[in-house]
Enzyme design. Structure first.
Site, mmCIF file in Angstrom:
data_model
loop_
_atom_site.group_PDB
_atom_site.id
_atom_site.type_symbol
_atom_site.label_atom_id
_atom_site.label_comp_id
_atom_site.label_asym_id
_atom_site.label_seq_id
_atom_site.Cartn_x
_atom_site.Cartn_y
_atom_site.Cartn_z
ATOM 1 N N ASN A 47 0.827 -1.213 0.000
ATOM 2 C CA ASN A 47 0.000 0.000 0.000
ATOM 3 C C ASN A 47 0.860 1.261 0.000
ATOM 4 O OD1 ASN A 47 -2.412 -1.571 0.312
ATOM 5 N ND2 ASN A 47 -1.815 -1.857 2.448
ATOM 6 N N HIS A 133 -13.720 -2.442 6.135
ATOM 7 C CA HIS A 133 -12.534 -3.141 6.632
ATOM 8 C C HIS A 133 -12.805 -3.871 7.963
ATOM 9 C CE1 HIS A 133 -8.356 -3.183 8.398
ATOM 10 N NE2 HIS A 133 -8.054 -3.456 7.135
ATOM 11 N N GLU A 176 -15.761 3.381 4.360
ATOM 12 C CA GLU A 176 -14.479 3.766 3.782
ATOM 13 C C GLU A 176 -14.760 4.741 2.641
ATOM 14 O OE1 GLU A 176 -11.874 0.432 2.825
ATOM 15 O OE2 GLU A 176 -12.913 -0.793 4.292
ATOM 16 N N SER A 180 -10.653 -0.885 0.294
ATOM 17 C CA SER A 180 -9.312 -1.462 0.266
ATOM 18 C C SER A 180 -9.165 -2.653 -0.659
ATOM 19 C CB SER A 180 -8.893 -1.850 1.683
ATOM 20 O OG SER A 180 -9.786 -2.803 2.231
ATOM 21 N N ASP A 205 -13.491 6.485 6.821
ATOM 22 C CA ASP A 205 -12.147 5.891 6.887
ATOM 23 C C ASP A 205 -11.473 6.095 5.527
ATOM 24 O OD1 ASP A 205 -9.908 4.261 6.889
ATOM 25 O OD2 ASP A 205 -10.887 2.590 7.921
ATOM 26 N N HIS A 208 -6.964 4.396 2.578
ATOM 27 C CA HIS A 208 -6.310 4.224 1.268
ATOM 28 C C HIS A 208 -6.350 5.486 0.420
ATOM 29 C CE1 HIS A 208 -5.568 -0.087 1.607
ATOM 30 N NE2 HIS A 208 -6.639 -0.057 2.393
ATOM 31 N N LYS A 237 0.244 3.549 4.977
ATOM 32 C CA LYS A 237 0.008 3.246 3.562
ATOM 33 C C LYS A 237 0.703 4.298 2.692
ATOM 34 C CE LYS A 237 -3.651 0.233 4.828
ATOM 35 N NZ LYS A 237 -4.967 0.110 5.420
#
Ligand SMILES: *Cc1c(COP(=O)(O)O)cnc(C)c1O
Length: 381
Positions: A47, A133, A176, A180, A205, A208, A237
């Site tokens: 990542n 996640h 998110e 992810s 979240d 990423h 990440k």
């Protein structure tokens, strides 16, 4: 049967079902090429989207900090471990993402478990995207709130659930932004509007997405011009370091100091880690960050031109190729490894049963040739 025998039986069963996981060993620095189990391979599994994990500036910041401040802080931050480096990092985060207060957590996992546990209790309700996640899933479960899982990115379904539960003390939506394992993205502007209309709180979240998207790499919410009640970002990440931050308001941050168990009951991060994260923010915010984001988007676009059946948003760094069967994905991953291409196969429970996939993740540090080599291999498979 002894615990040892039971463990062995469970392992045999996992192996039988192609679900056994074992760690590989890496030598040296992370980067577009990496030495895995003694073999140099091009890595499409990290990542480290901006190629910062092996950056000498981060390593030097860490080394300088540990030289002066030592290796560890000796206790929870609430006891004697709240180091000047932690405070400086939180100030840098608040300045970068433009929030009233930022609080560091030791990992993104701890941040999700801590935030959800602090803000929810029995009698409350949390609405969670079906593909969130594992750390969000665990945070929801541990909170003792009612958990309503809504179908992935289905805001109409979310709205129906929201209107059925207007009587609860607290209603929180958690999602998110860039997902992810699928590389697709929540409609953050619509989520913000939906939460506002139904008077629900919103946790986003961006593990990423920070570093990767938005002005100064501040993520999708910043790109859309919306502000969640709580934004979670990670340093491990795209920022190439370790740890996580929660960007929120001063009152919510103060409540976390009182109720977020992973913050209260866990030793603070080493000063070196905080210093490396602060060095990473400097890079990510600036013109060099823009250049790296541009290169990353170009790599992602090129790969999708050559291999059109990959998932994820057009310029996004996460490009899954759906395979389906767990055995087939591990075979494909092993074949690519023989060609010196390291692409991790992702299986349940990380993804739903029957949706095993190669998870290709791109970095601004990949050369175009590396991307084209991967594409040739994928097209053949
Ligand atoms: C990786 C990840 C986390 C956990 O972050 P760590 O710092 O690695 O513990 C949390 N949320 C999402 C969406 C993630 O992908």
């Amino acid at each position: 049967m002894s615990l040892e025998d039971e463990a062995q039986r469970e392992l045999d069963e996992l192996r039988e079902r192609s679900l056994l996981r074992t760690p590989r060993v890496v030598d040296g620095r992370q980067g577009p090429t990496v030495v895995v189990d003694g073999r140099e391979v091009v890595s499409f599994s990290s990542n480290d989207y901006l190629g910062l994990a092996g950056d000498p500036r981060l390593a030097r910041a860490a080394a300088a900090a540990s030289e002066v401040e030592g290796a560890g802080v000796g206790s929870s931050r609430l006891v004697v471990g709240n180091h000047r480096e932690h405070v400086a990092l939180e100030a840098a985060v608040a300045d970068w993402v433009r929030c009233g207060a930022a609080t560091m957590f030791n990992t993104g996992y701890a941040a999700n478990v801590g935030v959800l546990g602090a803000l929810l209790r029995a009698g409350d309700v949390v609405f969670s995207d079906a593909l969130n996640h594992a750390s969000i899933v665990d945070g929801c479960r541990l909170s003792r709130a009612e958990v309503v899982v809504f179908p992935h990115r289905d805001l109409a379904a979310l709205e129906r659930e929201l209107v059925q539960r207007t009587d609860r003390r607290r209603r929180i939506v958690v999602s998110e932004s860039l997902f992810s394992m699928d590389g697709d993205c929540a409609d953050v502007a619509a989520l913000a509007e939906l939460c506002r209309r139904h008077d629900a709180a919103w946790i986003l979240d961006e593990a990423h997405a920070v570093g990767v998207r938005g002005p100064e790499g501040r993520g999708f919410a910043a790109e859309a011009g919306v502000v969640p009640d709580v934004l979670i970002g990670t340093f491990g990440k795209a920022l190439g370091s370790f740890g996580a931050f929660v960007a929120t308001t001063p009152a919510i941050a103060a409540l976390l100091w009182n109720r977020a168990r992973p913050l209260v009951f866990s030793t603070g991060l080493p000063p070196a880690v905080a210093a490396a994260s602060r060095a990473a923010i400097e890079v990510v915010r600036g013109g060099e960050g823009d250049e790296r984001r541009r290169m990353l988007a170009a790599r992602a676009t090129r790969l999708r031109e050559l291999v059109p059946d990959l998932g994820g948003i057009a310029e996004g760094p996460i490009a899954p190729r759906l395979v389906g069967s767990d055995a087939a994905v591990m075979k494909l991953s092993a074949r690519l490894f023989e060609e010196r291409l390291y692409v991790q196969g992702i299986r349940p429970p990380t993804v739903p049963v029957g949706t095993a996939r190669l998870r290709i993740s791109l970095s601004s540090a990949h050369t175009v040739e590396m991307v084209e080599q991967l594409a040739r291999s994928l097209v053949r498979s």
